[in-house]
Design an enzyme around this catalytic site. Structure first.
Site, PDB file in Angstrom:
ATOM      1  CG  ASN A  71       9.675  20.090  15.376  1.00 16.14           C
ATOM      2  OD1 ASN A  71       9.836  20.609  14.389  1.00 16.14           O
ATOM      3  ND2 ASN A  71       9.449  20.736  16.503  1.00 16.14           N
ATOM      4  CG  HIS A 100       2.454  11.175  17.319  1.00 19.16           C
ATOM      5  ND1 HIS A 100       2.497  12.465  16.950  1.00 19.16           N
ATOM      6  CD2 HIS A 100       2.664  11.458  18.809  1.00 19.16           C
ATOM      7  CE1 HIS A 100       2.624  13.451  17.925  1.00 19.16           C
ATOM      8  NE2 HIS A 100       2.939  12.884  19.036  1.00 19.16           N
TER       9      HIS A 100
END
Length: 263
Positions: free
Chosen positions: A186, A216
């Site tokens: 996502n 991330h």
């Protein structure tokens, strides 16, 4: 007191429910019919647990989805058709370009709004702003432990039980990542929709047996300059595939729905 509808009631939803702002009351929870009795036993009796939007006996001020891509496909368009505002955490669903167009058209027709929540990543505001000034390149790199990739398409690409060092197992576009890793990608879809789009945003996914947190990294460049954003997130204890920050992102969206000043 504003009223909230929540689509889904898994680990993330339970976290959100426990930390809702005082001025927002959860009135409806939408889950599959087989789960109604179980969910009803976990929440207050004045919360209506239903299986379809059409069963709602009122008008929510805000709707949040915390249930996954299948739930978005089943319920989002119905919500928008009623003129309601919905916040999505399962942004990867919008890798289906035809479905995205349908949602946009339904929202425009009914004066509804679709909020794409930042989820497990930071810097979405910066990416979106950079797009206005000539964003040229965006790469997202996601790195998680073998446990966090379990049950995903990664199992077909790398031996998660015996990987001994950081291993890149996927390189491709955000659209490919979102379609192949619906429960894990996502973030890639959110970055793409904020910036260059699903087919121009590149994604690199890595499994690392030496870590127990999700990492991330966004690297972007363009007319604004260069940007590198790195975030090391802690998974929810109740679900290692879900970022704690993603749940907090939903809580923040709920708070924004009742506050006069929004950030």
């Amino acid at each position: 007191m504003k009223k909230l509808m929540m689509i889904g009631f898994g680990a993330m939803a339970a976290e959100v429910y426990a930390h809702l702002p005082q001025d927002l009351q959860l009135k409806w929870i939408v889950v599959p019919s087989r789960s109604i009795e179980k969910v009803q036993s976990q929440v207050s009796s004045d919360i209506q647990v239903i299986s379809d939007i059409e069963q709602c006996d009122g008008t929510p001020d805000y709707v949040i989805e915390v249930a996954g891509q299948a739930a978005v496909k089943e319920h989002a368009q119905k919500v928008l058709a009623k003129g309601w505002t919905i916040g999505l955490i399962s942004v990867g669903t919008l890798a289906d370009s035809e479905f995205l167009v349908q949602l946009k058209q339904t929202a425009e027709k009914n004066d509804a709004h679709l909020h794409l929540l930042a989820g497990a990543i930071a810097g979405i505001d910066g990416i979106s702003a950079a797009k206005e000034g000539g964003l040229q390149k965006v790469t997202y790199k996601g790195c998680k432990s073998p446990k966090s990739w379990k049950g995903s398409y990664a199992e077909q690409l790398v031996d998660l039980d015996h990987v001994s060092e950081p291993t890149v197992f996927f390189t491709g576009t955000a659209r490919e990542a979102a379609m192949k890793f619906p429960a894990n990608a996502n973030v890639a879809a959110t970055i793409a929709l904020a910036g260059l789009g699903m087919d121009e945003t590149m994604v690199e996914l890595t499994v690392d047996p030496t870590i127990n947190k999700n990492k991330h990294t966004i690297v972007a460049e363009g007319g604004f300059g260069q940007m590198t954003i790195e975030l090391v997130g802690v998974p929810l204890p109740s679900n290692p595939k879900t970022s704690t920050l993603a749940a907090l992102s939903v809580i923040r969206a709920c708070r924004n729905s009742v506050e006069a000043i929004q950030i």
